[in-house]
Design a protein around this motif. Structure first.
Motif, PDB file in Angstrom:
ATOM      1  N   VAL A 177      48.782  42.986  41.586  1.00  0.00           N
ATOM      2  CA  VAL A 177      49.237  42.411  42.988  1.00  0.00           C
ATOM      3  C   VAL A 177      50.034  41.780  42.287  1.00  0.00           C
ATOM      4  O   VAL A 177      49.334  40.409  42.287  1.00  0.00           O
ATOM      5  N   ALA A 178      50.784  42.022  43.494  1.00  0.00           N
ATOM      6  CA  ALA A 178      52.188  40.340  43.464  1.00  0.00           C
ATOM      7  C   ALA A 178      51.375  40.247  45.190  1.00  0.00           C
ATOM      8  O   ALA A 178      52.097  40.481  45.980  1.00  0.00           O
ATOM      9  N   ARG A 179      52.142  39.119  45.029  1.00  0.00           N
ATOM     10  CA  ARG A 179      51.921  38.451  46.128  1.00  0.00           C
ATOM     11  C   ARG A 179      52.771  37.883  47.005  1.00  0.00           C
ATOM     12  O   ARG A 179      52.461  38.140  48.601  1.00  0.00           O
ATOM     13  N   ALA A 180      53.900  38.876  46.544  1.00  0.00           N
ATOM     14  CA  ALA A 180      55.099  38.493  47.516  1.00  0.00           C
ATOM     15  C   ALA A 180      54.853  40.698  48.627  1.00  0.00           C
ATOM     16  O   ALA A 180      55.852  40.263  49.197  1.00  0.00           O
ATOM     17  N   ASP A 181      54.670  40.656  47.320  1.00  0.00           N
ATOM     18  CA  ASP A 181      54.034  41.988  48.199  1.00  0.00           C
ATOM     19  C   ASP A 181      53.189  42.105  49.382  1.00  0.00           C
ATOM     20  O   ASP A 181      53.143  42.839  50.161  1.00  0.00           O
ATOM     21  N   LEU A 182      51.740  41.482  49.293  1.00  0.00           N
ATOM     22  CA  LEU A 182      51.133  41.359  50.250  1.00  0.00           C
ATOM     23  C   LEU A 182      51.276  40.178  51.445  1.00  0.00           C
ATOM     24  O   LEU A 182      51.104  40.191  52.507  1.00  0.00           O
ATOM     25  N   GLY A 183      52.324  39.501  51.153  1.00  0.00           N
ATOM     26  CA  GLY A 183      51.927  38.165  51.958  1.00  0.00           C
ATOM     27  C   GLY A 183      51.257  37.118  51.737  1.00  0.00           C
ATOM     28  O   GLY A 183      50.384  37.243  51.097  1.00  0.00           O
ATOM     29  N   ASP A 184      51.786  35.510  52.013  1.00  0.00           N
ATOM     30  CA  ASP A 184      51.021  34.804  52.058  1.00  0.00           C
ATOM     31  C   ASP A 184      49.301  34.985  52.366  1.00  0.00           C
ATOM     32  O   ASP A 184      48.664  34.539  51.896  1.00  0.00           O
ATOM     33  N   ILE A 185      49.567  35.055  53.768  1.00  0.00           N
ATOM     34  CA  ILE A 185      48.344  34.885  54.615  1.00  0.00           C
ATOM     35  C   ILE A 185      47.581  36.186  54.485  1.00  0.00           C
ATOM     36  O   ILE A 185      46.294  36.242  53.891  1.00  0.00           O
ATOM     37  N   ALA A 186      47.567  37.339  53.671  1.00  0.00           N
ATOM     38  CA  ALA A 186      47.645  38.874  53.208  1.00  0.00           C
ATOM     39  C   ALA A 186      46.309  38.493  51.994  1.00  0.00           C
ATOM     40  O   ALA A 186      44.976  37.935  51.403  1.00  0.00           O
ATOM     41  N   TRP A 187      47.555  37.581  51.041  1.00  0.00           N
ATOM     42  CA  TRP A 187      47.035  37.088  49.807  1.00  0.00           C
ATOM     43  C   TRP A 187      45.478  36.145  49.676  1.00  0.00           C
ATOM     44  O   TRP A 187      44.670  36.116  48.894  1.00  0.00           O
ATOM     45  N   GLN A 188      46.049  35.248  50.476  1.00  0.00           N
ATOM     46  CA  GLN A 188      44.549  34.482  51.016  1.00  0.00           C
ATOM     47  C   GLN A 188      43.909  34.834  51.635  1.00  0.00           C
ATOM     48  O   GLN A 188      42.717  34.203  51.101  1.00  0.00           O
ATOM     49  N   VAL A 189      43.495  35.684  51.895  1.00  0.00           N
ATOM     50  CA  VAL A 189      42.769  36.109  53.095  1.00  0.00           C
ATOM     51  C   VAL A 189      41.738  36.825  51.315  1.00  0.00           C
ATOM     52  O   VAL A 189      40.286  36.766  51.739  1.00  0.00           O
ATOM     53  N   LEU A 190      42.311  37.818  50.988  1.00  0.00           N
ATOM     54  CA  LEU A 190      41.967  38.901  50.429  1.00  0.00           C
ATOM     55  C   LEU A 190      41.334  37.903  49.176  1.00  0.00           C
ATOM     56  O   LEU A 190      39.990  38.809  48.653  1.00  0.00           O
ATOM     57  N   ALA A 191      41.689  36.613  48.841  1.00  0.00           N
ATOM     58  CA  ALA A 191      41.521  36.333  47.453  1.00  0.00           C
ATOM     59  C   ALA A 191      40.204  35.469  48.197  1.00  0.00           C
ATOM     60  O   ALA A 191      39.191  34.905  47.154  1.00  0.00           O
ATOM     61  N   HIS A 234      38.128  40.348  46.985  1.00  0.00           N
ATOM     62  CA  HIS A 234      38.657  41.540  47.195  1.00  0.00           C
ATOM     63  C   HIS A 234      39.881  41.306  46.066  1.00  0.00           C
ATOM     64  O   HIS A 234      39.875  42.193  45.834  1.00  0.00           O
ATOM     65  N   LEU A 235      40.028  39.711  45.508  1.00  0.00           N
ATOM     66  CA  LEU A 235      41.352  39.621  45.187  1.00  0.00           C
ATOM     67  C   LEU A 235      40.973  38.357  44.751  1.00  0.00           C
ATOM     68  O   LEU A 235      40.603  37.731  44.509  1.00  0.00           O
ATOM     69  N   VAL A 236      41.013  38.775  42.910  1.00  0.00           N
ATOM     70  CA  VAL A 236      41.181  36.878  41.831  1.00  0.00           C
ATOM     71  C   VAL A 236      42.720  37.201  41.653  1.00  0.00           C
ATOM     72  O   VAL A 236      43.211  38.074  40.507  1.00  0.00           O
ATOM     73  N   PRO A 237      43.141  36.143  41.732  1.00  0.00           N
ATOM     74  CA  PRO A 237      44.416  35.739  40.936  1.00  0.00           C
ATOM     75  C   PRO A 237      44.477  35.522  39.177  1.00  0.00           C
ATOM     76  O   PRO A 237      43.561  34.900  39.386  1.00  0.00           O
ATOM     77  N   LEU A 238      45.417  35.867  39.519  1.00  0.00           N
ATOM     78  CA  LEU A 238      45.612  35.387  37.469  1.00  0.00           C
ATOM     79  C   LEU A 238      47.136  34.434  37.854  1.00  0.00           C
ATOM     80  O   LEU A 238      46.697  33.367  36.613  1.00  0.00           O
ATOM     81  N   THR A 239      47.355  34.016  38.356  1.00  0.00           N
ATOM     82  CA  THR A 239      48.477  32.843  38.885  1.00  0.00           C
ATOM     83  C   THR A 239      49.118  33.385  39.822  1.00  0.00           C
ATOM     84  O   THR A 239      48.010  33.386  41.150  1.00  0.00           O
ATOM     85  N   GLY A 277      47.965  39.202  40.838  1.00  0.00           N
ATOM     86  CA  GLY A 277      46.250  38.886  40.619  1.00  0.00           C
ATOM     87  C   GLY A 277      45.863  39.857  40.256  1.00  0.00           C
ATOM     88  O   GLY A 277      46.755  41.345  40.357  1.00  0.00           O
ATOM     89  N   LEU A 278      44.683  40.249  40.359  1.00  0.00           N
ATOM     90  CA  LEU A 278      43.498  41.592  39.234  1.00  0.00           C
ATOM     91  C   LEU A 278      43.100  42.071  41.041  1.00  0.00           C
ATOM     92  O   LEU A 278      42.085  41.627  41.895  1.00  0.00           O
TER      93      LEU A 278
END
Length: 219
Positions: free
Chosen positions: A18-32, A36-41, A45-46
Motif C-alpha cells: 500500500v502506497a502512502r500517496a494513494d491513501l493520503g497522509d491522514i488516512a495513512w496515520q490513522v490506519l497505522a 490496520h497498517l504496518v509501515p515498511l518504509t 506499508g502492508l
C-alpha cells in the motif's frame, strides 16, 4: 564526467503493498495508529497480518530505485533480513549486459551509497519482487569494505546468524578485493566476527571444580 542515474517513473505497487500517496497522509496515520497498517518504509506499508518477506521489502523500494541500479549495502541487508528500514535507499549501478544490468556500461555509485564501489556484476544480483538486489554474500562483503565498522559488524553478524552467508566465502571475497580501499579494515572486522562465531569451550564432565572457560571477553 558521468551522468547521474535518473529515477524511475512512479509505478503502482503490486498488492498487498500500500502506497502512502494513494491513501493520503491522514488516512495513512490513522490506519497505522489503529494497527490496520504496518509501515515498511516511510511511503509503503502492508495490511496488518500480512508477513513481510524479502520479496515484499524489495518491491517496497522499487519506486525509489534509479534506473540501471540495484539495491545495495544497508538497504540490501534490510531486504534480506527485515527490521527497521534505512532512511535512504542505497543503490549502485550494475556492470554488464545481463537482465539485471540492462546494458549499463557504468560502475558508478549513486547518491545514497557509502564510499566508492567497484560496480555490481550480474552474478552478484538477485531479483526479489521484481527488483534487483545484491546477493546476501555481495551485501556482506560490501558492508565490510564500505560501511562504518559498527554497522558492518551488526549487519554482517545478522546475515551470518540467519544462515544467509558463509564467513569463509565472505573472507574470500574481501581478499579478492585487494587494492580497494577498506580491505585492511574489513579483514580486521572479519577476525572479530570469526572470534564471535568460535564455539565456547565447555567444561569436561567431572565432579572436579573447573575454572573459567577462557573465552575471550574483550570483543
Amino acid at each position: 564526467m558521468t551522468t547521474a542515474p535518473t529515477a524511475r517513473p512512479p509505478a503502482p505497487l503490486a498488492a498487498p503493498l500500500v502506497a502512502r500517496a494513494d491513501l493520503g497522509d491522514i488516512a495513512w496515520q490513522v490506519l497505522a495508529h489503529d494497527g490496520h497498517l504496518v509501515p515498511l518504509t516511510d511511503d509503503v506499508g502492508l495490511p496488518a497480518g500480512v508477513r513481510a518477506t524479502p520479496e515484499l521489502r524489495a518491491a517496497a523500494l522499487g519506486p525509489a530505485l534509479p534506473t540501471r541500479c540495484v539495491v545495495a549495502l544497508g538497504s540490501a541487508a534490510w531486504v534480506h533480513l527485515g527490521g527497521r528500514a534505512p532512511r535512504d535507499v542505497h543503490a549502485e549501478r550494475v556492470v554488464g549486459r545481463g537482465a539485471a544490468g540492462r546494458g549499463d556500461p557504468g560502475g558508478e555509485t549513486v547518491p545514497g551509497t557509502t564510499g566508492a564501489g567497484s560496480g555490481v556484476r550480474d552474478r552478484d544480483v538477485v531479483l526479489l519482487g521484481g527488483v534487483a538486489v545484491t546477493t546476501a554474500r555481495r551485501t556482506a562483503s560490501e558492508l565490510l569494505l564500505r560501511a562504518p565498522a559498527d554497522a558492518a559488524l551488526r549487519l554482517v553478524r545478522a546475515l551470518l546468524d540467519a544462515g544467509l552467508v558463509d564467513l569463509a566465502e565472505v573472507r574470500a571475497d574481501v581478499a579478492a578485493a585487494s587494492g580497494r580501499r577498506g580491505v585492511v579494515a574489513a579483514s580486521r572486522l572479519l577476525d572479530v566476527l570469526a572470534r564471535r562465531q568460535a564455539p565456547t569451550p565447555t567444561a569436561p564432565p567431572s565432579s572436579l571444580e573447573v575454572g573459567p572457560s577462557g573465552r575471550d571477553r574483550s570483543v
